[in-house]
Design an enzyme around this catalytic site. Structure first.
Site, PDB file in Angstrom:
ATOM      1  N   LYS A 298       9.003 -14.242  20.539  1.00 31.40           N
ATOM      2  CA  LYS A 298       8.063 -13.247  20.042  1.00 31.40           C
ATOM      3  C   LYS A 298       7.091 -12.922  21.165  1.00 31.40           C
ATOM      4  CE  LYS A 298       6.892 -11.346  15.934  1.00 31.40           C
ATOM      5  NZ  LYS A 298       7.735 -10.952  14.808  1.00 31.40           N
TER       6      LYS A 298
ATOM      7  N   GLY B 267       6.433  -0.206  -0.934  1.00 29.28           N
ATOM      8  CA  GLY B 267       6.492   0.458   0.370  1.00 29.28           C
ATOM      9  C   GLY B 267       7.930   0.707   0.780  1.00 29.28           C
TER      10      GLY B 267
HETATM   11  P1  NAD Z   1       5.110  -1.361   3.741  1.00 27.17           P
HETATM   12  O1  NAD Z   1       3.815  -1.425   4.462  1.00 27.17           O
HETATM   13  O2  NAD Z   1       5.926  -0.113   3.813  1.00 27.17           O
HETATM   14  O3  NAD Z   1       4.876  -1.675   2.180  1.00 27.17           O
HETATM   15  C1  NAD Z   1       3.977  -2.617   1.702  1.00 27.17           C
HETATM   16  C2  NAD Z   1       3.415  -2.083   0.397  1.00 27.17           C
HETATM   17  O4  NAD Z   1       2.632  -3.093  -0.216  1.00 27.17           O
HETATM   18  C3  NAD Z   1       2.507  -0.865   0.580  1.00 27.17           C
HETATM   19  O5  NAD Z   1       2.937   0.177  -0.265  1.00 27.17           O
HETATM   20  C4  NAD Z   1       1.115  -1.396   0.193  1.00 27.17           C
HETATM   21  O6  NAD Z   1       0.300  -0.409  -0.412  1.00 27.17           O
HETATM   22  C5  NAD Z   1       1.473  -2.497  -0.776  1.00 27.17           C
HETATM   23  N1  NAD Z   1       0.437  -3.494  -0.964  1.00 27.17           N
HETATM   24  C6  NAD Z   1      -0.400  -4.034  -0.034  1.00 27.17           C
HETATM   25  N2  NAD Z   1      -1.230  -4.912  -0.606  1.00 27.17           N
HETATM   26  C7  NAD Z   1      -0.927  -4.953  -1.926  1.00 27.17           C
HETATM   27  C8  NAD Z   1      -1.421  -5.681  -3.024  1.00 27.17           C
HETATM   28  N3  NAD Z   1      -2.413  -6.561  -2.891  1.00 27.17           N
HETATM   29  N4  NAD Z   1      -0.868  -5.473  -4.238  1.00 27.17           N
HETATM   30  C9  NAD Z   1       0.140  -4.595  -4.380  1.00 27.17           C
HETATM   31  N5  NAD Z   1       0.655  -3.872  -3.369  1.00 27.17           N
HETATM   32  C10 NAD Z   1       0.137  -4.055  -2.151  1.00 27.17           C
HETATM   33  O7  NAD Z   1       5.937  -2.620   4.253  1.00 27.17           O
HETATM   34  P2  NAD Z   1       7.505  -2.865   4.120  1.00 27.17           P
HETATM   35  O8  NAD Z   1       8.171  -2.477   5.397  1.00 27.17           O
HETATM   36  O9  NAD Z   1       8.012  -2.332   2.840  1.00 27.17           O
HETATM   37  O10 NAD Z   1       7.554  -4.474   4.066  1.00 27.17           O
HETATM   38  C11 NAD Z   1       7.192  -5.183   2.909  1.00 27.17           C
HETATM   39  C12 NAD Z   1       7.213  -6.679   3.179  1.00 27.17           C
HETATM   40  O11 NAD Z   1       8.510  -7.074   3.612  1.00 27.17           O
HETATM   41  C13 NAD Z   1       6.249  -7.132   4.292  1.00 27.17           C
HETATM   42  O12 NAD Z   1       5.778  -8.420   3.979  1.00 27.17           O
HETATM   43  C14 NAD Z   1       7.163  -7.186   5.512  1.00 27.17           C
HETATM   44  O13 NAD Z   1       6.659  -8.111   6.482  1.00 27.17           O
HETATM   45  C15 NAD Z   1       8.435  -7.697   4.893  1.00 27.17           C
HETATM   46  N6  NAD Z   1       9.655  -7.346   5.669  1.00 27.17           N
HETATM   47  C16 NAD Z   1       9.986  -6.048   5.880  1.00 27.17           C
HETATM   48  C17 NAD Z   1      11.141  -5.732   6.605  1.00 27.17           C
HETATM   49  C18 NAD Z   1      11.556  -4.298   6.830  1.00 27.17           C
HETATM   50  O14 NAD Z   1      12.713  -4.063   7.163  1.00 27.17           O
HETATM   51  N7  NAD Z   1      10.680  -3.321   6.639  1.00 27.17           N
HETATM   52  C19 NAD Z   1      11.949  -6.768   7.110  1.00 27.17           C
HETATM   53  C20 NAD Z   1      11.591  -8.091   6.876  1.00 27.17           C
HETATM   54  C21 NAD Z   1      10.431  -8.370   6.148  1.00 27.17           C
END
Ligand code: NAD
Length: 366
Positions: A79, A181
């Site tokens: 990382k 999200g």
């Molecule tokens: P994103 O930012 O698009 O979505 C996150 C959503 O969570 C947002 O809509 C936000 O408004 C909401 N949120 C934040 N705080 C909140 C709360 N207290 N209560 C309810 N909703 C809340 O992120 P993403 O890309 O969809 O990723 C989501 C999770 O998955 C993260 O933890 C990320 O690290 C993990 N992740 C994502 C990927 C990927 O491919 N995008 C891969 C591995 C892990």
């Protein structure tokens, strides 16, 4: 002091990158390259101190070793962090200087996007080094990983339902989904297609409305999601939401979602197991993102990516077998699966694709 820390966590190499003219202060941590070159994203963050940045990169790089190993990838863990404010400190020079440091490692570390970094920043890094994934699709990049992560999470869910209930009929069960999200909304769509009952929440109201009108979900307030009477809790927002405050409120039988670091502490993980709730280890469930970018190393192909996502089912099944075999909670079983794979594969295959053969034994510490 630093070598003591590296010894404790088992890191191979930590590189401090400095370029005054470009305003670059970055740290690259290579945790383990036994399975292959270290892959992990670069995070840009306004760290309050150098110690904070160092701790973050050491912790995150070690996490990547475990995640990549459980995902079945021939990839090690690494990382990078860039110390700076992503909204004010970005420049072409900064990312190109960073790219030169990545290049100097000769492929021992391969970078990707993480918090604070986007595909445009990666274009600059890519000008200086080939050891980048997550570049734009015009350069052979894999694009937005979120739909793959959601599909991979669905595979993890099916394996978990199979373990807990003896069948994997997603539509038979009810879900409390936190976060709508990029991944969460796609996951909702997949569950809807299978006829599942869903309760959803997000701090962004328009996303909740979309899940209700388009996918027939039932809305609940952000703090009420923990009290919902559903079979499965799917955290798809932030980490640490399974904690001492929320856990006593759970009526869920399964925890399976895409968020990173779902358990606030190991003690909470032990308590989850004691309560008979089956926890699907987060880094095994959400490995779709890293699988997708890892495929760029050998040439990206969507079909291969979808096939690879389906292996998440088997990875979760293996974790549950180890959990039973050794009588340990599932979060520990995931770590054990990673350690066992590294130990066995380390004896079988030559790592470090890019390193000259005469160096390999040394770098592996033989
Ligand atoms: P994103 O930012 O698009 O979505 C996150 C959503 O969570 C947002 O809509 C936000 O408004 C909401 N949120 C934040 N705080 C909140 C709360 N207290 N209560 C309810 N909703 C809340 O992120 P993403 O890309 O969809 O990723 C989501 C999770 O998955 C993260 O933890 C990320 O690290 C993990 N992740 C994502 C990927 C990927 O491919 N995008 C891969 C591995 C892990």
């Amino acid at each position: 002091m630093i070598f003591e820390t590296l010894d404790t966590f088992g890191h191979e190499q930590v590189v401090f990158c400095h370029n005054k003219d470009a305003g670059l202060k970055a740290i690259i941590a290579i945790h383990n390259t036994v399975l292959g070159p270290a892959l992990g994203g670069t995070r840009m963050w306004p760290y309050k101190s150098e110690d904070e940045a160092l701790n973050d990169v050491l912790r995150l790089s070690r996490g990547m070793t475990y995640k990549n190993a459980v995902a079945g990838l021939d990839i090690g863990g690494g990382k990078a962090v860039i110390i700076g404010d992503p909204s004010t400190d970005k420049s072409e020079a900064l990312f190109r200087a960073f790219g030169q440091f990545v290049e100097s490692l000769g492929g021992r570390y391969i970078t990707a996007e993480d918090v604070g970094i986007d595909v445009n920043d990666m274009e600059y890094v890519f000008k200086e080094t080939e050891y980048v994934t997550g570049v734009h699709q015009v350069h052979g990049g894999s694009g937005d990983p979120s739909p793959f992560t959601a599909y991979g999470a669905l595979q993890g869910l099916m394996a978990t339902l199979q373990k807990k209930f003896g069948d994997e009929e997603v539509g038979k069960y009810s879900y409390a989904i936190q976060g709508l999200g990029h991944v969460g909304m796609e996951y909702v769509k997949l569950l809807r297609e299978r006829g599942a009952k869903m309760f959803v929440t997000d701090i962004n109201k328009s996303l909740v409305e979309r899940a209700v009108t388009e996918f027939g979900a039932e809305a609940v307030a952000p703090d009420e999601i923990y009290d919902v009477n559903a079979d499965v809790y799917s955290p798809c927002a932030l980490g640490g939401t399974v904690n001492e405050q929320t856990l006593p409120r759970f009526k869920f039988k399964v925890i399976c979602g895409s968020a990173n670091n779902q358990l606030s502490t190991n003690a909470v993980g032990d308590e989850v197991a004691k309560r008979g709730i089956l926890y699907a280890p987060d880094y095994a469930v959400n490995a779709g993102g890293v699988m997708n970018v890892a495929l760029e190393i050998t040439g990206y192909n969507r079909e291969r990516a979808m096939r690879m996502m389906r292996t998440i089912y088997h990875n979760l099944t293996r974790i549950y077998e180890i959990s039973e075999r050794d009588g340990i909670p599932t979060y520990k079983a995931a770590d054990r699966m990673a350690e066992e794979r590294i130990a066995i594969m380390g004896k079988l295959k030559l790592p470090l694709g890019r390193a000259k053969p005469r160096f390999q034994g040394r770098i592996r510490g033989h």
